[in-house]
Design a protein around this motif. Sequence first.
Motif, mmCIF file in Angstrom:
data_model
loop_
_atom_site.group_PDB
_atom_site.id
_atom_site.type_symbol
_atom_site.label_atom_id
_atom_site.label_comp_id
_atom_site.label_asym_id
_atom_site.label_seq_id
_atom_site.Cartn_x
_atom_site.Cartn_y
_atom_site.Cartn_z
ATOM 1 N N GLY A 120 0.767 -1.076 0.105
ATOM 2 C CA GLY A 120 0.045 -0.130 -0.026
ATOM 3 C C GLY A 120 0.772 1.097 -0.035
ATOM 4 O O GLY A 120 0.358 2.497 -0.118
ATOM 5 N N VAL A 121 2.292 1.186 0.186
ATOM 6 C CA VAL A 121 2.906 2.434 0.144
ATOM 7 C C VAL A 121 3.108 3.012 -1.147
ATOM 8 O O VAL A 121 3.370 4.132 -1.361
ATOM 9 C CB VAL A 121 4.346 2.136 0.668
ATOM 10 N N GLY A 122 2.861 2.186 -2.170
ATOM 11 C CA GLY A 122 2.964 2.595 -3.610
ATOM 12 C C GLY A 122 4.229 2.208 -4.415
ATOM 13 O O GLY A 122 4.614 2.983 -5.472
ATOM 14 N N LYS A 123 4.579 1.036 -4.187
ATOM 15 C CA LYS A 123 5.651 0.512 -4.883
ATOM 16 C C LYS A 123 5.230 0.224 -6.305
ATOM 17 O O LYS A 123 6.153 0.677 -7.114
ATOM 18 C CB LYS A 123 5.968 -0.788 -4.189
ATOM 19 N N LYS A 183 3.598 9.468 -1.530
ATOM 20 C CA LYS A 183 2.308 10.166 -1.445
ATOM 21 C C LYS A 183 2.509 11.572 -0.982
ATOM 22 O O LYS A 183 1.596 12.196 -0.151
ATOM 23 C CB LYS A 183 1.440 9.252 -0.660
ATOM 24 N N SER A 230 6.052 11.640 -5.059
ATOM 25 C CA SER A 230 4.885 11.338 -5.374
ATOM 26 C C SER A 230 4.797 10.494 -6.759
ATOM 27 O O SER A 230 5.023 10.737 -7.857
ATOM 28 C CB SER A 230 3.682 12.285 -5.788
ATOM 29 N N GLY A 231 4.774 9.108 -6.503
ATOM 30 C CA GLY A 231 4.845 8.095 -7.460
ATOM 31 C C GLY A 231 3.413 8.302 -8.489
ATOM 32 O O GLY A 231 3.698 8.202 -9.732
ATOM 33 N N LEU A 232 2.438 8.611 -7.854
ATOM 34 C CA LEU A 232 1.168 8.870 -8.567
ATOM 35 C C LEU A 232 1.477 10.103 -9.631
ATOM 36 O O LEU A 232 0.784 10.036 -10.597
ATOM 37 C CB LEU A 232 -0.011 8.987 -7.703
HETATM 38 P P1 GDP Z 1 2.031 -1.265 -3.415
HETATM 39 O O1 GDP Z 1 1.200 -2.095 -2.373
HETATM 40 O O2 GDP Z 1 3.042 -0.713 -2.384
HETATM 41 O O3 GDP Z 1 2.522 -1.773 -4.732
HETATM 42 O O4 GDP Z 1 1.204 0.121 -3.447
HETATM 43 P P2 GDP Z 1 0.434 0.548 -4.687
HETATM 44 O O5 GDP Z 1 1.254 1.099 -5.826
HETATM 45 O O6 GDP Z 1 -0.539 -0.603 -5.217
HETATM 46 O O7 GDP Z 1 -0.451 1.960 -4.179
HETATM 47 C C1 GDP Z 1 -1.556 1.594 -3.141
HETATM 48 C C2 GDP Z 1 -2.402 2.612 -3.075
HETATM 49 O O8 GDP Z 1 -1.912 3.830 -3.046
HETATM 50 C C3 GDP Z 1 -3.153 3.094 -4.492
HETATM 51 O O9 GDP Z 1 -4.415 3.112 -4.438
HETATM 52 C C4 GDP Z 1 -2.396 4.023 -5.232
HETATM 53 O O10 GDP Z 1 -3.122 4.836 -6.217
HETATM 54 C C5 GDP Z 1 -1.876 4.849 -3.997
HETATM 55 N N1 GDP Z 1 -0.874 5.881 -4.392
HETATM 56 C C6 GDP Z 1 0.408 4.983 -4.713
HETATM 57 N N2 GDP Z 1 1.205 6.139 -4.747
HETATM 58 C C7 GDP Z 1 0.609 7.351 -4.543
HETATM 59 C C8 GDP Z 1 1.024 8.814 -4.391
HETATM 60 O O11 GDP Z 1 2.153 8.952 -4.801
HETATM 61 N N3 GDP Z 1 0.285 9.362 -4.033
HETATM 62 C C9 GDP Z 1 -1.334 9.163 -3.715
HETATM 63 N N4 GDP Z 1 -1.916 10.123 -3.308
HETATM 64 N N5 GDP Z 1 -1.664 7.936 -3.659
HETATM 65 C C10 GDP Z 1 -0.642 6.735 -4.273
#
Ligand code: GDP
Length: 330
Positions: A67-70, A204, A242-244
Amino acid sequence: MVKTTDSARIADLAAGIRAGARAKLARAITLVESRKPAHREMAEALLQELLPDTGGARRIGITGVPGVGKSTTIDTLGSNLTAKGHKVAVLAVDPSSSRTGGSILGDKTRMAQLAIDPNAFIRPSPSSGTLGGVAAKTRETMLLCEAAGFDVVLVETVGIGQSEITVAEMVDFFLVLMLPGAGDELQGIKKGVLEIADMIAVNKADGEGATRARAAAAEYRAALHILAPRSAVWTPPVVTISGLANEGLDTMWTQIEMHREKTTASGDFQKVRATQKVAWMWSMLEDRMMQALRNNPAVGARLPELEASVRDGRLSASRAVGQIAKLMGL
Ligand code: GDP
């Protein structure tokens, strides 16, 4: 011994991989991941053949809690890099996949842009065996990707347990992603992770998260500051990204390049790579030895009884080990 027909197949695979043929790369990875002894032998011969073509990539480990955004960050970072002309391979070490039968990492659907990028290659975690076994296969896959011309290899792992240390031992740079949570998060972070991090990126850092991310970054900086420095040439930076929104990723990459330059100049880079290779030899040897032990019929026949005796306190652990070693002819 590798048969003549197999030698021809290996030569064909090696040539295909060197030419960057993805189908050949995929076939070679299947060989590497196979448990069949004949495949194992072919994989070994292939890796030996390709050895001079390996080592050319930036090897980067990426960890963080689910959930961290990997996947989001890897998708964006990877796409930035392919846009600049890099070839990016994404691999994963997910020890949970052997227990659950499904990998939570490396799934192509998690990286929508990279999955359709002709200059990217995504491979989910191998899903069988011990952490050591899974990691060894990922490492060999990394070598195959390098031989196929991938100049950036991102190895993803989840922020739980030993897998992070295992991945840190196969890469040049270990990136730890954190959530913006400041104080609360900081309570929960493992000191061990800070000790192996070459950089911390608080993800994030966008919208309402931006301020909290900056505060968290300041706390991580302070936490890192207390640790004894690991390297004379590198102090792990803490950045906010911000990966997003694709923010801060260029700065992050510049830092990764700077780390490469500094460690190459100091000789640490070459030293670490050499040490890693020897460490992997030992780790694979240990795995092979354990496998031989488990597959030994004489040991298998006695093991339940020996284990029960140790459990009941009738037999000392060292005496049991002595008996097992004798059964193995040691
Ligand atoms: P992983 O489990 O570490 O791979 O995490 P995900 O990439 O699947 O991201 C988990 C959630 O966090 C998703 O709903 C993403 O859209 C959100 N998310 C990832 N990166 C960011 C970011 O930089 N900013 C925000 N606001 N949300 C993010």
